[in-house]
Enzyme design. Structure first.
Site, short mmCIF file in Angstrom:
data_model
loop_
_atom_site.label_atom_id
_atom_site.label_comp_id
_atom_site.label_asym_id
_atom_site.label_seq_id
_atom_site.Cartn_x
_atom_site.Cartn_y
_atom_site.Cartn_z
N ASP A 1 10.27 -7.57 -2.80
CA ASP A 1 9.20 -8.03 -1.99
C ASP A 1 8.82 -9.29 -2.22
OD1 ASP A 1 6.32 -8.10 -0.84
OD2 ASP A 1 5.59 -6.91 -1.85
N CYS B 1 -2.32 -4.45 8.93
CA CYS B 1 -2.92 -4.02 8.13
C CYS B 1 -4.06 -5.48 7.23
CB CYS B 1 -3.51 -2.87 6.81
SG CYS B 1 -2.72 -3.35 5.67
N LYS C 1 4.69 -9.51 -6.55
CA LYS C 1 4.91 -7.61 -7.16
C LYS C 1 5.55 -7.09 -7.45
CE LYS C 1 2.11 -7.67 -2.65
NZ LYS C 1 1.70 -7.16 -1.47
N CYS D 1 -6.97 6.16 21.94
CA CYS D 1 -7.65 6.71 21.23
C CYS D 1 -8.00 5.88 20.68
CB CYS D 1 -6.01 7.32 20.33
SG CYS D 1 -4.53 5.68 19.68
N GLY E 1 0.94 -1.33 0.42
CA GLY E 1 -0.08 0.06 0.06
C GLY E 1 0.53 1.23 -0.17
N SER F 1 -6.91 -8.99 -2.83
CA SER F 1 -7.32 -8.34 -1.54
C SER F 1 -6.51 -6.65 -1.58
CB SER F 1 -7.66 -8.51 0.07
OG SER F 1 -5.94 -8.82 0.35
N ASP G 1 4.99 -3.77 6.46
CA ASP G 1 4.42 -4.06 7.29
C ASP G 1 3.70 -4.70 8.61
OD1 ASP G 1 4.10 -6.63 6.72
OD2 ASP G 1 2.38 -6.31 5.78
N LEU H 1 -5.81 -5.22 -4.37
CA LEU H 1 -5.87 -3.94 -5.23
C LEU H 1 -6.30 -2.87 -4.94
CD1 LEU H 1 -7.74 -6.78 -7.86
CD2 LEU H 1 -5.00 -6.04 -7.65
N GLN H 2 -7.35 -2.87 -3.90
CA GLN H 2 -8.25 -2.06 -2.94
C GLN H 2 -6.81 -0.55 -3.12
OE1 GLN H 2 -6.96 -1.79 0.87
NE2 GLN H 2 -8.97 -0.96 1.48
N1 LIG Z 1 11.06 -8.20 4.34
C1 LIG Z 1 10.08 -8.14 4.03
N2 LIG Z 1 11.21 -7.60 2.79
C2 LIG Z 1 10.04 -6.88 1.44
N3 LIG Z 1 8.84 -6.93 1.45
C3 LIG Z 1 8.09 -7.16 2.37
C4 LIG Z 1 9.11 -7.44 3.82
N4 LIG Z 1 7.92 -7.80 5.02
C5 LIG Z 1 6.88 -7.31 4.40
N5 LIG Z 1 7.10 -6.90 3.10
C6 LIG Z 1 6.07 -6.24 1.60
O1 LIG Z 1 4.97 -4.93 2.32
C7 LIG Z 1 4.36 -4.93 2.32
C8 LIG Z 1 3.38 -4.10 3.24
O2 LIG Z 1 2.25 -4.16 2.29
P1 LIG Z 1 0.48 -3.77 2.99
O3 LIG Z 1 1.11 -3.35 4.15
O4 LIG Z 1 0.16 -3.02 1.56
O5 LIG Z 1 0.26 -4.86 3.68
P2 LIG Z 1 0.43 -6.63 2.66
O6 LIG Z 1 0.87 -7.33 3.41
O7 LIG Z 1 0.40 -5.98 0.83
O8 LIG Z 1 -0.91 -6.91 2.15
P3 LIG Z 1 -2.21 -7.93 3.67
O9 LIG Z 1 -1.21 -7.33 5.48
O10 LIG Z 1 -3.78 -7.14 3.79
O11 LIG Z 1 -2.21 -8.88 3.50
C9 LIG Z 1 4.11 -6.66 1.67
O12 LIG Z 1 3.49 -6.70 0.40
C10 LIG Z 1 5.13 -7.71 2.07
O13 LIG Z 1 4.86 -8.29 1.19
#
Ligand SMILES: Nc1ncnc2c1ncn2[C@@H]1O[C@H](COP(=O)(O)OP(=O)(O)OP(=O)(O)O)[C@@H](O)[C@H]1O
Length: 335
Positions: free
Chosen positions: A54, A177, A78, A308, A33, A61, A122, A63-64
């Site tokens: 990544d 999230c 990705k 909060c 995101g 989910s 995240d 794509l939002q």
């Molecule tokens: N150690 C890491 N190395 C590279 N990318 C990471 C790492 N940890 C997390 N990520 C990436 O950070 C991105 C965070 O994206 P986002 O917060 O939108 O959540 P998401 O994981 O794509 O979706 P959701 O939490 O809804 O399943 C993700 O694509 C995730 O794969």
């Protein structure tokens, strides 16, 4: 020249600023995101060398809010799809895709190959890893985080400024999230601001958000900044430790059940006055932005429970209260 003409027209940017962007090497951790909008603006603005790490595949989910991806990308890596999209958007730049997770084995080498890192991941494990690898390699990093309707932004390790560990000494367990939801456009706002800080750092213009935390609340559109101090001990990291557990808890969080066991405490709602009036959950209201000016209203002889909406601003509030001597401060944990 035509492509970047609106930058060239800016006195502060001009030809030399644009050339700095063209020569810059920026690594974006997480094409989610936050990473998607940050990447799009870095590419459009002409950052010459972009790396995307990544390990995840596109999920429906996503794509939002993950605006580089379309339904036909579901199931694909990705990093690779993001690379394709960015090159489509700006063929004048180079993009490297790393379709795997950043970990202790690859972090230092990868980050050493870039000038600047944007962390849009995240989870806390990766945030501490990015921090430590940036400290070891001497690279600044822009950090973004979003949770429900709240976002945070800061720049760490910039010209010997504070690191992530100076703001958050302990790993936390705030849900991601995927568990609680996040407003689509908020990731766009914070991700775009991450790219803005990156452009300022590269072009050496403006005041970089170092030693300051920006907390944005999309529901009230309140944007507040808080300053925090550097702890020189956090600059002394020389090796990456084993992965921090992402599920260890914030030591100063308290659940509603634990709160019910307390006989006496002061509940401090740190939301804005407008939010407090709209939805009064008890206690007194001291908005986070004014908290440090009102410490004389707070007791030292009983626990202070900060609350909060989502449990993020209250964690920041407790962090600040502890720094000014209120060791009995706790953040009320949300579900
Ligand atoms: N150690 C890491 N190395 C590279 N990318 C990471 C790492 N940890 C997390 N990520 C990436 O950070 C991105 C965070 O994206 P986002 O917060 O939108 O959540 P998401 O994981 O794509 O979706 P959701 O939490 O809804 O399943 C993700 O694509 C995730 O794969």
């Amino acid at each position: 020249m035509k492509r970047y003409s609106r930058h060239l027209l800016l006195e502060e940017m001009g030809r030399s600023g644009q050339q700095k962007l063209q020569q810059a090497r920026v690594l974006v951790v997480g094409a989610g995101g936050l990473g998607c909008p940050a990447l799009q603006y870095l590419a459009a603005a002409g950052v010459g060398h972009i790396g995307i790490i990544d390990g995840d595949e596109v999920d429906e989910s996503n794509l939002q809010r993950q605006i580089l991806f379309s339904p036909h990308d579901v199931g694909k890596k990705k990093a690779e799809i993001a690379k394709r999209q960015l090159l489509h958007q700006n063929p004048l730049i180079t993009v490297a895709a790393y379709p795997f997770l950043l970990d202790e084995k690859n972090a230092t080498d990868l980050i050493a190959a870039y000038d600047l890192v944007l962390d849009g991941c995240d989870n806390f494990t990766t945030r501490y890893l990015v921090n430590d690898a940036c400290v070891i390699t001497g690279k600044p990093f822009v950090s973004g985080a979003v949770f429900k309707f709240e976002g945070q932004l800061s720049v760490f390790n910039y010209r010997n400024g504070p690191t992530y560990r100076c703001l958050y000494p302990e790993p936390g367990d705030i849900a991601t999230c995927s568990e609680v939801g996040v407003l689509a456009t908020l990731t766009g706002i914070i991700g775009t601001m991450m790219a803005t800080e990156a452009i300022k750092i590269i072009s050496e213009k403006g005041l970089v958000l170092s030693g300051k935390l920006l907390v944005a609340d999309a529901l009230s559109m309140n944007f507040n900044q808080f300053e925090f101090e550097s702890n020189p001990a956090n600059q002394k990291i020389s090796t990456l430790g084993p992965s921090l557990s992402s599920n260890c808890s914030i030591p100063f969080e308290i659940t509603k059940d634990q709160l019910n066991l307390l006989n006496d405490y002061l509940l401090v709602d740190v939301r804005s006055a407008e939010e407090f009036v709209l939805n009064n959950n008890g206690g007194i209201n001291i908005p986070l932005a004014t908290l440090l000016d009102k410490t004389d209203e707070l007791p030292h002889d009983k626990p202070i429970i900060c609350s909060c909406r989502s449990g993020i601003q209250s964690v920041v509030a407790v962090q600040f209260l502890k720094e000014v001597g209120f060791q009995n401060a706790f953040s009320l944990k949300k579900n």
